[in-house]
Design a protein around this motif. Structure first.
Motif, PDB file in Angstrom:
ATOM      1  N   LEU A  13       0.824  -1.211   0.000  1.00  0.00           N
ATOM      2  CA  LEU A  13       0.000   0.000   0.000  1.00  0.00           C
ATOM      3  C   LEU A  13       0.860   1.263   0.000  1.00  0.00           C
ATOM      4  CD1 LEU A  13      -2.787  -1.020   2.546  1.00  0.00           C
ATOM      5  CD2 LEU A  13      -3.077  -0.595   0.102  1.00  0.00           C
ATOM      6  N   MET A  14       1.932   1.257   0.784  1.00  0.00           N
ATOM      7  CA  MET A  14       2.800   2.437   0.816  1.00  0.00           C
ATOM      8  C   MET A  14       3.534   2.615  -0.510  1.00  0.00           C
ATOM      9  SD  MET A  14       4.239   3.000   4.669  1.00  0.00           S
ATOM     10  CE  MET A  14       5.264   1.563   4.750  1.00  0.00           C
ATOM     11  N   ALA A  17       0.967   4.042  -2.915  1.00  0.00           N
ATOM     12  CA  ALA A  17       0.660   5.435  -2.579  1.00  0.00           C
ATOM     13  C   ALA A  17       1.814   6.357  -2.953  1.00  0.00           C
ATOM     14  CB  ALA A  17       0.338   5.555  -1.089  1.00  0.00           C
ATOM     15  N   PHE A  24       0.603  11.864  -0.411  1.00  0.00           N
ATOM     16  CA  PHE A  24       1.502  10.906   0.243  1.00  0.00           C
ATOM     17  C   PHE A  24       2.946  11.205  -0.172  1.00  0.00           C
ATOM     18  CE2 PHE A  24       3.658   6.818   0.785  1.00  0.00           C
ATOM     19  CZ  PHE A  24       3.193   6.415   2.036  1.00  0.00           C
ATOM     20  N   LEU A 118      -3.371   5.829   3.615  1.00  0.00           N
ATOM     21  CA  LEU A 118      -3.508   4.453   3.158  1.00  0.00           C
ATOM     22  C   LEU A 118      -4.910   3.908   3.336  1.00  0.00           C
ATOM     23  CD1 LEU A 118      -0.174   2.976   4.522  1.00  0.00           C
ATOM     24  CD2 LEU A 118      -0.622   4.039   2.313  1.00  0.00           C
TER      25      LEU A 118
END
Length: 125
Positions: A13-14, A17, A24, A118
């Protein structure tokens, strides 16, 4: 096993993003560091590298992370990261010594601030 999967998904997810979410990316500006989340026995550990406004992650630990969040065990780590009120769960865990933080605590607050980017967006009705 659930905690290991959760850390892997967090990395995914990071990473996504950092490529697709301008807000982000803005939070990553000027950061060049590695941090890790792990269990106290280091059986489950994942480190995350922030460089050039991108996030990558790998299994295992690194020698000198900027900060590390160490949970007493995988079950506790999973429950804390899945808690409805994560901030309260973290504070309670730190107070009860079930969560240990090493390194730069200011960066831990920065990391917790990243989590809001997130969460899935709620659809407007």
């Amino acid at each position: 096993m659930k905690f290991r999967f959760l850390l892997w998904a967090l990395g995914l997810l990071m990473a996504r993003a950092s490529r697709k979410n301008p807000a982000f990316e803005q939070q990553l500006a000027g950061k060049d560091l590695t941090f890790q989340l792990q269990t106290a026995d280091s059986r489950v550990a994942r480190h995350f590298t922030v460089k050039n406004q991108r996030v990558t992650s790998r299994s295992g630990t690194v020698a000198e992370p900027a900060f590390a969040i160490v949970f007493k065990d995988a079950g506790y780590g999973f429950a804390t990261l899945q808690a409805k009120n994560k901030q309260l769960a973290f504070m309670q865990g730190i107070q009860d010594k079930h969560i240990q933080i090493t390194g730069n605590t200011g960066l831990v607050m920065w990391f917790q601030g990243l989590m809001k980017y997130l969460m899935p967006r709620k659809k407007k009705v």
